[in-house]
Design a protein around this motif. Structure first.
Motif, PDB file in Angstrom:
ATOM      1  N   GLY A 210       0.800  -1.224   0.000  1.00  0.00           N
ATOM      2  CA  GLY A 210       0.000   0.000   0.000  1.00  0.00           C
ATOM      3  C   GLY A 210       0.832   1.274   0.000  1.00  0.00           C
ATOM      4  O   GLY A 210       0.327   2.345  -0.314  1.00  0.00           O
ATOM      5  N   ASN A 211       2.107   1.167   0.339  1.00  0.00           N
ATOM      6  CA  ASN A 211       2.973   2.341   0.400  1.00  0.00           C
ATOM      7  C   ASN A 211       3.932   2.455  -0.776  1.00  0.00           C
ATOM      8  O   ASN A 211       4.626   3.451  -0.912  1.00  0.00           O
ATOM      9  N   LEU A 212       3.987   1.463  -1.634  1.00  0.00           N
ATOM     10  CA  LEU A 212       4.959   1.463  -2.727  1.00  0.00           C
ATOM     11  C   LEU A 212       4.777   2.651  -3.663  1.00  0.00           C
ATOM     12  O   LEU A 212       5.750   3.215  -4.157  1.00  0.00           O
ATOM     13  N   ARG A 213       3.542   3.051  -3.906  1.00  0.00           N
ATOM     14  CA  ARG A 213       3.279   4.192  -4.791  1.00  0.00           C
ATOM     15  C   ARG A 213       3.932   5.466  -4.259  1.00  0.00           C
ATOM     16  O   ARG A 213       4.486   6.260  -5.021  1.00  0.00           O
ATOM     17  N   ALA A 214       3.895   5.669  -2.949  1.00  0.00           N
ATOM     18  CA  ALA A 214       4.504   6.858  -2.352  1.00  0.00           C
ATOM     19  C   ALA A 214       6.004   6.903  -2.604  1.00  0.00           C
ATOM     20  O   ALA A 214       6.590   7.976  -2.721  1.00  0.00           O
ATOM     21  N   PHE A 215       6.620   5.728  -2.714  1.00  0.00           N
ATOM     22  CA  PHE A 215       8.059   5.642  -2.927  1.00  0.00           C
ATOM     23  C   PHE A 215       8.430   5.560  -4.401  1.00  0.00           C
ATOM     24  O   PHE A 215       9.598   5.406  -4.742  1.00  0.00           O
ATOM     25  N   GLY A 216       7.438   5.655  -5.267  1.00  0.00           N
ATOM     26  CA  GLY A 216       7.715   5.618  -6.691  1.00  0.00           C
ATOM     27  C   GLY A 216       8.117   4.249  -7.181  1.00  0.00           C
ATOM     28  O   GLY A 216       8.756   4.130  -8.225  1.00  0.00           O
ATOM     29  N   VAL A 217       7.776   3.207  -6.421  1.00  0.00           N
ATOM     30  CA  VAL A 217       8.149   1.862  -6.837  1.00  0.00           C
ATOM     31  C   VAL A 217       7.180   1.426  -7.923  1.00  0.00           C
ATOM     32  O   VAL A 217       6.180   0.759  -7.692  1.00  0.00           O
ATOM     33  N   ASN A 218       7.496   1.912  -9.102  1.00  0.00           N
ATOM     34  CA  ASN A 218       6.724   1.662 -10.315  1.00  0.00           C
ATOM     35  C   ASN A 218       7.713   1.837 -11.460  1.00  0.00           C
ATOM     36  O   ASN A 218       8.356   2.883 -11.547  1.00  0.00           O
ATOM     37  N   PRO A 219       7.849   0.845 -12.317  1.00  0.00           N
ATOM     38  CA  PRO A 219       8.845   0.957 -13.392  1.00  0.00           C
ATOM     39  C   PRO A 219       8.692   2.214 -14.240  1.00  0.00           C
ATOM     40  O   PRO A 219       9.671   2.738 -14.756  1.00  0.00           O
ATOM     41  N   ALA A 220       7.487   2.736 -14.340  1.00  0.00           N
ATOM     42  CA  ALA A 220       7.270   3.919 -15.180  1.00  0.00           C
ATOM     43  C   ALA A 220       7.669   5.215 -14.483  1.00  0.00           C
ATOM     44  O   ALA A 220       7.863   6.231 -15.138  1.00  0.00           O
ATOM     45  N   SER A 221       7.774   5.209 -13.147  1.00  0.00           N
ATOM     46  CA  SER A 221       8.006   6.478 -12.461  1.00  0.00           C
ATOM     47  C   SER A 221       9.354   6.600 -11.747  1.00  0.00           C
ATOM     48  O   SER A 221       9.866   7.694 -11.612  1.00  0.00           O
ATOM     49  N   LEU A 222       9.935   5.497 -11.283  1.00  0.00           N
ATOM     50  CA  LEU A 222      11.189   5.600 -10.537  1.00  0.00           C
ATOM     51  C   LEU A 222      12.350   5.801 -11.503  1.00  0.00           C
ATOM     52  O   LEU A 222      12.619   4.972 -12.351  1.00  0.00           O
ATOM     53  N   ARG A 223      13.009   6.933 -11.382  1.00  0.00           N
ATOM     54  CA  ARG A 223      14.103   7.275 -12.285  1.00  0.00           C
ATOM     55  C   ARG A 223      15.480   7.109 -11.641  1.00  0.00           C
ATOM     56  O   ARG A 223      16.445   6.802 -12.311  1.00  0.00           O
ATOM     57  N   ALA A 224      15.559   7.366 -10.339  1.00  0.00           N
ATOM     58  CA  ALA A 224      16.863   7.307  -9.689  1.00  0.00           C
ATOM     59  C   ALA A 224      16.702   7.080  -8.196  1.00  0.00           C
ATOM     60  O   ALA A 224      15.688   7.437  -7.611  1.00  0.00           O
ATOM     61  N   VAL A 225      17.729   6.506  -7.601  1.00  0.00           N
ATOM     62  CA  VAL A 225      17.844   6.362  -6.155  1.00  0.00           C
ATOM     63  C   VAL A 225      19.191   6.953  -5.791  1.00  0.00           C
ATOM     64  O   VAL A 225      20.219   6.572  -6.358  1.00  0.00           O
ATOM     65  N   LEU A 226      19.194   7.905  -4.890  1.00  0.00           N
ATOM     66  CA  LEU A 226      20.425   8.562  -4.463  1.00  0.00           C
ATOM     67  C   LEU A 226      20.696   8.176  -3.018  1.00  0.00           C
ATOM     68  O   LEU A 226      19.836   8.356  -2.154  1.00  0.00           O
ATOM     69  N   LEU A 227      21.870   7.624  -2.770  1.00  0.00           N
ATOM     70  CA  LEU A 227      22.282   7.285  -1.414  1.00  0.00           C
ATOM     71  C   LEU A 227      23.274   8.329  -0.935  1.00  0.00           C
ATOM     72  O   LEU A 227      24.364   8.456  -1.477  1.00  0.00           O
ATOM     73  N   ASP A 228      22.870   9.071   0.077  1.00  0.00           N
ATOM     74  CA  ASP A 228      23.741  10.079   0.667  1.00  0.00           C
ATOM     75  C   ASP A 228      24.737   9.372   1.583  1.00  0.00           C
ATOM     76  O   ASP A 228      24.427   8.348   2.199  1.00  0.00           O
ATOM     77  N   GLU A 229      25.920   9.926   1.684  1.00  0.00           N
ATOM     78  CA  GLU A 229      26.954   9.378   2.566  1.00  0.00           C
ATOM     79  C   GLU A 229      27.282   7.924   2.216  1.00  0.00           C
ATOM     80  O   GLU A 229      27.515   7.099   3.094  1.00  0.00           O
ATOM     81  N   VAL A 230      27.294   7.599   0.922  1.00  0.00           N
ATOM     82  CA  VAL A 230      27.501   6.218   0.494  1.00  0.00           C
ATOM     83  C   VAL A 230      28.826   5.655   1.008  1.00  0.00           C
ATOM     84  O   VAL A 230      28.941   4.448   1.212  1.00  0.00           O
ATOM     85  N   HIS A 231      29.796   6.518   1.280  1.00  0.00           N
ATOM     86  CA  HIS A 231      31.078   6.029   1.789  1.00  0.00           C
ATOM     87  C   HIS A 231      30.948   5.380   3.173  1.00  0.00           C
ATOM     88  O   HIS A 231      31.823   4.643   3.604  1.00  0.00           O
TER      89      HIS A 231
END
Length: 171
Positions: free
Chosen positions: A127-148
């Protein structure tokens, strides 16, 4: 978040569309609903004169140094998402920053700021996946801050999380 909201407000005043960028947060102090705030069920949102203080955003106006943002009582009780600076009066409408998880679900923002722990939990909550853009048509990028900082066990867990996300997207 403060910088992103400031950019979104500036784009709004200079662009041809009213709200070219929308943002949402999903972490501890993000309430499920407005009702959770005004009923006092969110320990992080404190009652102040005229409303409830936002625990995760200071005024995004460049000229305002230490402005606290409040969700005014009138808007809060009406279910209208809006933050207002107590110093300079700058307003951040819910069309730019979704203040609740309910609004993030019903009107997903273009940019979601969250933690890897929250994303991990939400992958198991359809039920929450839409809020996170977990849809192949909408999710363009995931950015991880402080990846180091993602090494050892934390790095392995985040690698697994990204594989789960890729699987959920079907790509």
């Amino acid at each position: 978040l403060r910088t992103l909201v400031g950019y979104a407000l500036r784009l709004r005043t200079t662009g041809s569309t009213p709200d070219p960028v929308s943002l949402a947060t999903w972490f501890g102090p993000t309430p499920a609903s407005a009702r959770m705030v005004y009923e006092g069920k969110m320990d992080t949102w404190h009652k102040v004169a005229g409303g409830y203080g936002c625990p995760f955003l200071q005024c995004p106006a460049e000229e305002c140094e230490d402005g606290s943002m409040i969700w005014p009582d009138q808007q809060l009780r009406a279910g209208i998402e809006l933050l207002r600076c107590t110093s300079c009066g700058t307003e951040v409408p819910g069309t730019i920053l979704r203040l609740t998880r309910d609004s993030a679900r019903s009107e997903p923002a273009r940019v979601m700021l969250t933690t890897t722990e929250s994303l991990n939990r939400q992958l198991a909550s359809p039920g929450n996946l839409r809020a996170f853009g977990v849809n192949p048509a909408s999710l363009r990028a995931v950015l991880l801050d402080e990846v180091h900082t993602y090494e050892g066990t934390t790095g392995a867990q985040n690698a697994y999380l990204l594989r789960r996300l890729r699987h959920a997207l079907g790509r």
